[in-house]
Design an enzyme around this catalytic site. Structure first.
Site, PDB file in Angstrom:
ATOM      1  N   CYS A 126       0.981  -1.298  -0.124  1.00 42.63           N
ATOM      2  CA  CYS A 126       0.000   0.107  -0.069  1.00 42.63           C
ATOM      3  C   CYS A 126       0.789   1.388  -0.121  1.00 42.63           C
ATOM      4  CB  CYS A 126      -0.889  -0.016   1.176  1.00 42.63           C
ATOM      5  SG  CYS A 126      -0.338  -0.730   2.693  1.00 42.63           S
ATOM      6  N   HIS A 234      -2.623   6.200   4.723  1.00 42.48           N
ATOM      7  CA  HIS A 234      -1.158   6.290   4.922  1.00 42.48           C
ATOM      8  C   HIS A 234      -0.730   7.872   4.365  1.00 42.48           C
ATOM      9  CE1 HIS A 234      -1.266   2.107   6.055  1.00 42.48           C
ATOM     10  NE2 HIS A 234      -0.592   1.620   5.049  1.00 42.48           N
TER      11      HIS A 234
HETATM   12  N1  LIG Z   1      -4.779  -3.299   5.193  1.00 44.11           N
HETATM   13  C1  LIG Z   1      -4.185  -2.817   4.264  1.00 44.11           C
HETATM   14  O1  LIG Z   1      -4.090  -1.525   4.085  1.00 44.11           O
HETATM   15  C2  LIG Z   1      -3.408  -3.755   3.309  1.00 44.11           C
HETATM   16  C3  LIG Z   1      -3.056  -2.938   1.990  1.00 44.11           C
HETATM   17  C4  LIG Z   1      -2.297  -4.075   1.097  1.00 44.11           C
HETATM   18  C5  LIG Z   1      -2.519  -5.318   1.231  1.00 44.11           C
HETATM   19  N2  LIG Z   1      -2.786  -5.798   2.401  1.00 44.11           N
HETATM   20  C6  LIG Z   1      -2.629  -7.336   2.384  1.00 44.11           C
HETATM   21  O2  LIG Z   1      -4.026  -7.866   2.376  1.00 44.11           O
HETATM   22  C7  LIG Z   1      -4.091  -8.884   3.296  1.00 44.11           C
HETATM   23  C8  LIG Z   1      -5.193  -8.885   4.228  1.00 44.11           C
HETATM   24  O3  LIG Z   1      -5.091  -7.678   5.201  1.00 44.11           O
HETATM   25  P1  LIG Z   1      -6.118  -7.347   6.052  1.00 44.11           P
HETATM   26  O4  LIG Z   1      -5.550  -6.108   6.566  1.00 44.11           O
HETATM   27  O5  LIG Z   1      -7.553  -7.382   5.297  1.00 44.11           O
HETATM   28  O6  LIG Z   1      -6.202  -8.239   7.097  1.00 44.11           O
HETATM   29  P2  LIG Z   1      -7.490  -8.764   8.214  1.00 44.11           P
HETATM   30  O7  LIG Z   1      -8.373  -7.625   8.479  1.00 44.11           O
HETATM   31  O8  LIG Z   1      -6.738  -9.598   9.160  1.00 44.11           O
HETATM   32  O9  LIG Z   1      -8.158  -9.857   7.340  1.00 44.11           O
HETATM   33  C9  LIG Z   1      -7.534 -11.144   6.995  1.00 44.11           C
HETATM   34  C10 LIG Z   1      -8.250 -12.087   5.943  1.00 44.11           C
HETATM   35  O10 LIG Z   1      -7.692 -13.246   5.448  1.00 44.11           O
HETATM   36  C11 LIG Z   1      -8.392 -14.393   5.791  1.00 44.11           C
HETATM   37  N3  LIG Z   1      -7.734 -15.338   6.188  1.00 44.11           N
HETATM   38  C12 LIG Z   1      -6.602 -15.357   7.167  1.00 44.11           C
HETATM   39  N4  LIG Z   1      -5.882 -16.517   7.528  1.00 44.11           N
HETATM   40  C13 LIG Z   1      -6.724 -17.607   6.344  1.00 44.11           C
HETATM   41  C14 LIG Z   1      -6.591 -18.700   5.772  1.00 44.11           C
HETATM   42  N5  LIG Z   1      -5.639 -19.470   6.608  1.00 44.11           N
HETATM   43  N6  LIG Z   1      -7.399 -19.150   4.825  1.00 44.11           N
HETATM   44  C15 LIG Z   1      -8.121 -18.342   4.500  1.00 44.11           C
HETATM   45  N7  LIG Z   1      -8.255 -17.004   4.604  1.00 44.11           N
HETATM   46  C16 LIG Z   1      -7.649 -16.587   5.740  1.00 44.11           C
HETATM   47  C17 LIG Z   1      -9.302 -14.032   6.960  1.00 44.11           C
HETATM   48  O11 LIG Z   1     -10.282 -14.594   7.231  1.00 44.11           O
HETATM   49  P3  LIG Z   1     -11.023 -14.773   8.658  1.00 44.11           P
HETATM   50  O12 LIG Z   1     -11.867 -13.801   8.883  1.00 44.11           O
HETATM   51  O13 LIG Z   1     -11.777 -16.316   8.402  1.00 44.11           O
HETATM   52  O14 LIG Z   1     -10.053 -14.981   9.713  1.00 44.11           O
HETATM   53  C18 LIG Z   1      -9.671 -12.464   6.649  1.00 44.11           C
HETATM   54  O15 LIG Z   1     -10.808 -12.471   5.602  1.00 44.11           O
HETATM   55  C19 LIG Z   1      -2.814  -9.086   4.004  1.00 44.11           C
HETATM   56  O16 LIG Z   1      -2.008 -10.015   3.238  1.00 44.11           O
HETATM   57  C20 LIG Z   1      -2.015  -7.796   4.023  1.00 44.11           C
HETATM   58  O17 LIG Z   1      -0.826  -7.685   3.916  1.00 44.11           O
HETATM   59  C21 LIG Z   1      -3.403  -5.004   3.505  1.00 44.11           C
END
Ligand SMILES: NC(=O)c1ccc[n+]([C@@H]2O[C@H](COP(=O)([O-])OP(=O)(O)OC[C@H]3O[C@@H](n4cnc5c(N)ncnc54)[C@H](OP(=O)(O)O)[C@@H]3O)[C@@H](O)[C@H]2O)c1
Length: 337
Positions: A126, A234
């Site tokens: 991001c 950010h």
């Molecule tokens: N937040 C940001 O600004 C941002 C920006 C760019 C990229 N990202 C990337 O996007 C991804 C998610 O980030 P987030 O901020 O959305 O995190 P989050 O709110 O913690 O959500 C994580 C998601 O992944 C799912 N998940 C976790 N473990 C899993 C598994 N073993 N199998 C299938 N699904 C699984 C979770 O499902 P459950 O609800 O069932 O646990 C939930 O839907 C990360 O890789 C992060 O690095 C985030």
């Protein structure tokens, strides 16, 4: 398109569904996927209720496109399984970004490198996306030598647990901690894990990803990434040294002509980008554009974007749109007709 949203219950997943809906992405069948913990849970899209399914069922359904926002481990294990059944994966984690066989794409900059053979496509970090959106047009004109970036990153970048930690602390409630210290009324010079060289993984993403996206190793980036108690986006303080001199009015003009970039820069009216205003928007905002008076050909700027939108969901959906518009997904003709 038959589309799977992997990580649909997460912070990025929720915004992904919003962006797909807003942009009216051509979905004929939608699969909402999360971990086993969430299987059976109900989520809504376009006022319809969907039941969350597991990854194995999603692979068996052979979607055309799978947009992953479920962490690096899930991506490493499951993206190849989707690719094997013909799905094009767009991945938001850091798992594939620096893999030389995978494209790292910001559509405004390098979507034209995509081909039908790209079955796993990486969405950049991001903080990187908002940075390169501003650097790319300036690099083309003045040729960058070195970039020094300090970030002020939103807790939404860490996911649902971190936003909850900040809200709990503000309300005086004890709860689960996403960070090693309190985040409310604090600043943590610690985004992602520490590496052997003393930098964090986030800082090294900022150092390496821009070179890959701009396909140019002649400039360098050094970063300090800081987590602050804000939720809207950010912010980045950016110092860029160019090989060639620039004119500030021309810099503003070049940036205002870059698709997806908005210049907010008027000190007389206190106009500058802030996460409070970037929140919920797709654009990258840039302001406080000024000459670094301590050395030649050097510029200071302040860049802000909603990390969940252009920093994640919007960029991924733009990649998906590009694939569809350019017939780069196997059954595009079926979806369009
Ligand atoms: N937040 C940001 O600004 C941002 C920006 C760019 C990229 N990202 C990337 O996007 C991804 C998610 O980030 P987030 O901020 O959305 O995190 P989050 O709110 O913690 O959500 C994580 C998601 O992944 C799912 N998940 C976790 N473990 C899993 C598994 N073993 N199998 C299938 N699904 C699984 C979770 O499902 P459950 O609800 O069932 O646990 C939930 O839907 C990360 O890789 C992060 O690095 C985030």
């Amino acid at each position: 398109m038959k589309v799977a949203v992997v990580g649909a219950t997460g912070m990025v997943g929720e915004v992904m569904l919003k962006v797909l809906e807003e942009r009216n992405f051509p979905i004929t069948e939608l699969l909402l996927v999360a971990s086993e913990r969430s299987v059976g849970k109900k989520l809504s899209y376009k006022n319809e209720e969907y039941t969350v399914i597991g990854l194995a069922d999603a692979v068996a359904a052979q979607p055309d496109i799978a947009i992953f926002s479920a962490g690096g481990d899930t991506s490493l294990e499951w993206a190849p399984k989707f690719a094997e059944v013909g799905t094009t994966v767009i991945d938001n984690s850091s798992a594939w970004r620096m893999d030389p066989t995978k494209k790292l794409v910001v559509p405004e900059i390098n979507a034209d490198t995509l081909t039908p053979e790209d079955k796993i496509i990486a969405n950049p970090n991001c903080s990187t996306i908002q940075l390169v959106m501003v650097l790319d047009p300036l690099h083309k004109k003045y040729q960058m030598k070195r970039v020094v970036v300090s970030t002020y990153q939103s807790v939404s970048g860490t996911g649902v647990k971190a936003v909850q930690q900040m809200e709990n602390e503000a309300a005086g409630i004890e709860g689960e901690m996403a960070y090693p210290y309190p985040i409310n009324r604090n600043a943590l010079p610690h985004c992602d894990v520490f590496l052997e060289n003393g930098y964090t993984k986030e800082e090294m993403k900022l150092a390496r990803e821009p070179q890959k996206i701009l396909d140019d190793r002649t400039f360098s980036v050094t970063a300090t990434a800081v987590r602050i108690p804000t939720a809207g986006g950010h912010s980045e303080s950016v110092n860029v040294e160019f090989h060639n001199d620039f004119d500030l009015a021309e810099v503003r003009k070049i940036l205002s002509e870059m698709p997806g970039v908005v210049v907010q820069d008027n000190t007389a009216t206190n106009t500058y980008p802030m996460p409070m205003f970037a929140n919920g928007k797709d654009e990258v905002f840039v302001g406080r554009i000024r000459r670094d008076e301590t050395q030649p050909n050097t510029l200071n700027m302040w860049i802000v974007a909603d990390n969940l939108r252009k920093g994640a969901a919007t960029n991924a959906v733009q990649i998906a749109e590009y694939l569809v518009e350019n017939n780069l997904v196997s059954n595009t003709s079926e979806a369009i007709s």
